[in-house]
Design a protein around this motif. Structure first.
Motif, short mmCIF file in Angstrom:
data_model
loop_
_atom_site.label_atom_id
_atom_site.label_comp_id
_atom_site.label_asym_id
_atom_site.label_seq_id
_atom_site.Cartn_x
_atom_site.Cartn_y
_atom_site.Cartn_z
N SER A 197 7.74 -5.62 -5.06
CA SER A 197 8.86 -5.34 -5.96
C SER A 197 8.45 -5.48 -7.42
O SER A 197 8.81 -4.65 -8.26
N GLN A 198 7.68 -6.52 -7.71
CA GLN A 198 7.30 -6.75 -9.10
C GLN A 198 6.23 -5.76 -9.57
O GLN A 198 6.30 -5.24 -10.70
N ILE A 199 5.25 -5.49 -8.74
CA ILE A 199 4.23 -4.52 -9.14
C ILE A 199 4.84 -3.13 -9.28
O ILE A 199 4.46 -2.36 -10.17
N GLN A 200 5.81 -2.81 -8.44
CA GLN A 200 6.48 -1.51 -8.55
C GLN A 200 7.20 -1.40 -9.89
O GLN A 200 7.18 -0.35 -10.54
N LYS A 213 -2.06 4.13 -17.35
CA LYS A 213 -2.46 3.77 -16.00
C LYS A 213 -2.72 2.27 -15.93
O LYS A 213 -3.33 1.69 -16.84
N ILE A 214 -2.27 1.64 -14.85
CA ILE A 214 -2.48 0.19 -14.71
C ILE A 214 -3.59 -0.11 -13.71
O ILE A 214 -3.90 0.70 -12.83
N LYS A 215 -4.19 -1.28 -13.87
CA LYS A 215 -5.12 -1.84 -12.90
C LYS A 215 -4.61 -3.23 -12.54
O LYS A 215 -4.09 -3.95 -13.40
N VAL A 216 -4.75 -3.60 -11.28
CA VAL A 216 -4.28 -4.90 -10.82
C VAL A 216 -5.46 -5.73 -10.33
O VAL A 216 -6.31 -5.22 -9.59
N THR A 217 -5.53 -6.97 -10.77
CA THR A 217 -6.53 -7.89 -10.23
C THR A 217 -5.80 -9.02 -9.52
O THR A 217 -4.77 -9.51 -10.00
N MET A 218 -6.33 -9.43 -8.39
CA MET A 218 -5.75 -10.52 -7.61
C MET A 218 -6.77 -11.65 -7.55
O MET A 218 -7.90 -11.46 -7.09
N ASN A 219 -6.38 -12.82 -8.05
CA ASN A 219 -7.28 -13.96 -8.13
C ASN A 219 -6.89 -15.03 -7.10
O ASN A 219 -5.71 -15.38 -6.98
N LEU A 220 -7.87 -15.53 -6.39
CA LEU A 220 -7.65 -16.54 -5.36
C LEU A 220 -7.26 -17.87 -5.99
O LEU A 220 -7.88 -18.32 -6.95
N ARG A 221 -6.24 -18.50 -5.43
CA ARG A 221 -5.81 -19.83 -5.85
C ARG A 221 -5.57 -20.69 -4.62
O ARG A 221 -5.35 -20.17 -3.52
N ASN A 222 -5.59 -21.99 -4.79
CA ASN A 222 -5.29 -22.90 -3.70
C ASN A 222 -3.78 -22.92 -3.45
O ASN A 222 -3.01 -22.35 -4.20
N HIS A 235 -3.71 -8.28 -0.19
CA HIS A 235 -4.52 -7.26 -0.85
C HIS A 235 -4.54 -5.97 -0.04
O HIS A 235 -4.35 -4.87 -0.57
N CYS A 236 -4.74 -6.09 1.26
CA CYS A 236 -4.76 -4.93 2.15
C CYS A 236 -3.41 -4.22 2.13
O CYS A 236 -3.34 -2.98 2.07
N TYR A 237 -2.34 -5.00 2.14
CA TYR A 237 -0.99 -4.43 2.12
C TYR A 237 -0.74 -3.66 0.83
O TYR A 237 -0.18 -2.55 0.85
N LEU A 238 -1.15 -4.23 -0.29
CA LEU A 238 -0.95 -3.56 -1.57
C LEU A 238 -1.80 -2.30 -1.70
O LEU A 238 -1.36 -1.30 -2.27
N ARG A 239 -3.01 -2.35 -1.17
CA ARG A 239 -3.87 -1.16 -1.21
C ARG A 239 -3.24 -0.01 -0.43
O ARG A 239 -3.32 1.15 -0.83
N GLU A 240 -2.59 -0.34 0.69
CA GLU A 240 -1.92 0.68 1.49
C GLU A 240 -0.66 1.19 0.79
O GLU A 240 -0.32 2.37 0.86
N THR A 241 0.03 0.28 0.09
CA THR A 241 1.28 0.64 -0.59
C THR A 241 1.02 1.44 -1.86
O THR A 241 1.78 2.36 -2.19
N TYR A 242 -0.06 1.09 -2.57
CA TYR A 242 -0.39 1.77 -3.83
C TYR A 242 -1.82 2.34 -3.75
O TYR A 242 -2.74 1.82 -4.39
N ASP A 244 -3.13 4.87 -5.03
CA ASP A 244 -3.64 5.47 -6.27
C ASP A 244 -3.86 4.45 -7.38
O ASP A 244 -4.23 4.82 -8.50
N THR A 245 -3.61 3.19 -7.08
CA THR A 245 -3.77 2.13 -8.08
C THR A 245 -5.02 1.31 -7.77
O THR A 245 -5.25 0.92 -6.62
N GLU A 246 -5.82 1.06 -8.79
CA GLU A 246 -7.01 0.22 -8.62
C GLU A 246 -6.59 -1.24 -8.50
O GLU A 246 -6.02 -1.81 -9.43
N ILE A 247 -6.85 -1.82 -7.34
CA ILE A 247 -6.48 -3.22 -7.08
C ILE A 247 -7.74 -3.97 -6.66
O ILE A 247 -8.27 -3.75 -5.58
#
Length: 313
Positions: A197-200, A213-222, A235-242, A244-247
């Motif tokens: 919802s938020q990335i959309q 054009k946007i790019k998304v980075t996902m950083n690992l946290r505890n 990450h896999c879910y977002l890649r399938e959802t978007y 055309d977006t570099e994640i």
């Protein structure tokens, strides 16, 4: 170190090295507030109009921004209207927040927040107050986040104590924020729905409205038991959802404890404009491990300074 040296000197002048501890342990919050109000009144009474003007010249917190207030308000309205259309209800927050709203809940250094009297501080991050607002509503059963996610948005002028190296930046700036609240439903159901919802929203805003054009980075946290499995699945879910977006994914270990599991950032034209992630604030506030919260925000001043809004303003 400098601050501690000043405090030590003050306590020596007062003739009591344990003064701070004694005041905070022997006096109630109400009594401390009354004492601070009396001190503030005495300090204010010792000033002349000329003193006020001289202090204005040297105090970085009170200087206005050089940005156009009309442009700032135009962007605020645009972003809030888009948020409402995307299912994020807007909240008009107070410019004040409770003392400790950032340092107690999010472990932010209290010295980076402008503390005030009456048990308050200037609002430094609207996501903290939105979390408190949500927790209060959930506690009093005026908001139900058990079946459906609750999405909120806000814009406000925030003030922060740390120094900025760029001359165009002042200690106060307009911040747009989103928060999504819900319960743990298993299989990372909340997490997938909330971050989508938020990335959309940011995709619609930056790409469709601003033309960047946007790019998304996902950083690992505890914070999650299977943190690698968690970030991989989201990450896999977002890649399938978007598609055309570099994640991109960053699994580098860090001591950062602000976010839980995932910290995501959105980069536009090489500039990091959005910072967000999952936090445990509503869990702490409500004492319920099932609570889930995703926050994010973008500085409106930064968008104007970097020219991101030239297409529409």
């Amino acid at each position: 170190m400098k601050q501690q040296s000043i405090i030590t000197n003050v306590l020596e002048k007062a003739g009591n090295k344990n003064l701070i501890n004694e005041l905070t342990t022997r006096l109630s919050q109400s009594e401390i507030n009354t004492l601070l109000l009396a001190l503030s009144k005495e300090i204010a009474n010792k000033n002349t109009p000329n003193d006020i003007l001289n202090k204005y010249e040297s105090n970085r917190f009170v200087k206005p921004s050089e940005l156009s207030p009309i442009k700032v308000k135009q962007v605020e309205i645009l972003m809030l209207e888009m948020a409402e259309a995307s299912g994020f209800s807007s909240v008009l927050l107070s410019p004040a927040s409770l003392l400790g709203s950032c340092s107690v809940i999010a472990k932010v250094d209290q010295n980076n927040v402008i503390s005030a009297t009456r048990g308050l501080e200037l609002i430094a991050d609207s996501t903290n107050m939105l979390a408190i607002y949500l927790a209060d509503k959930i506690k009093n059963k005026t908001i139900d986040n058990t079946k459906n996610l609750v999405h909120l948005s806000a814009t406000c002028r925030v003030t922060r104590g740390q120094m900025f190296k760029v001359d165009a930046f002042v200690p106060h700036f307009s911040l747009f924020t989103l928060v999504s609240s819900g319960k743990d439903t298993g299989s990372y159901g909340f997490e997938k729905a909330a971050i989508t919802s938020q990335i959309q929203y940011y995709t619609n805003y930056f790409e469709e409205i601003l033309g960047h054009k946007i790019k998304v980075t996902m950083n690992l946290r505890n914070g999650y038991t299977d943190k690698i499995g968690f970030i991989d699945r989201v990450h896999c879910y977002l890649r399938e959802t978007y598609p055309d977006t570099e994640i991109t994914l960053n699994k580098e270990e860090t001591d950062n404890s602000y976010y839980q599991g995932i910290n995501f950032k959105i980069i536009v034209e090489g500039i990091e404009l959005v910072d967000g992630g999952f936090v445990d604030w509503t869990q702490k506030l409500l004492g319920n491990k099932k609570e889930r919260l995703l926050i994010s925000g973008t500085g409106i001043d930064l968008q104007l300074i970097t020219g991101m809004l030239n297409k529409i303003i």
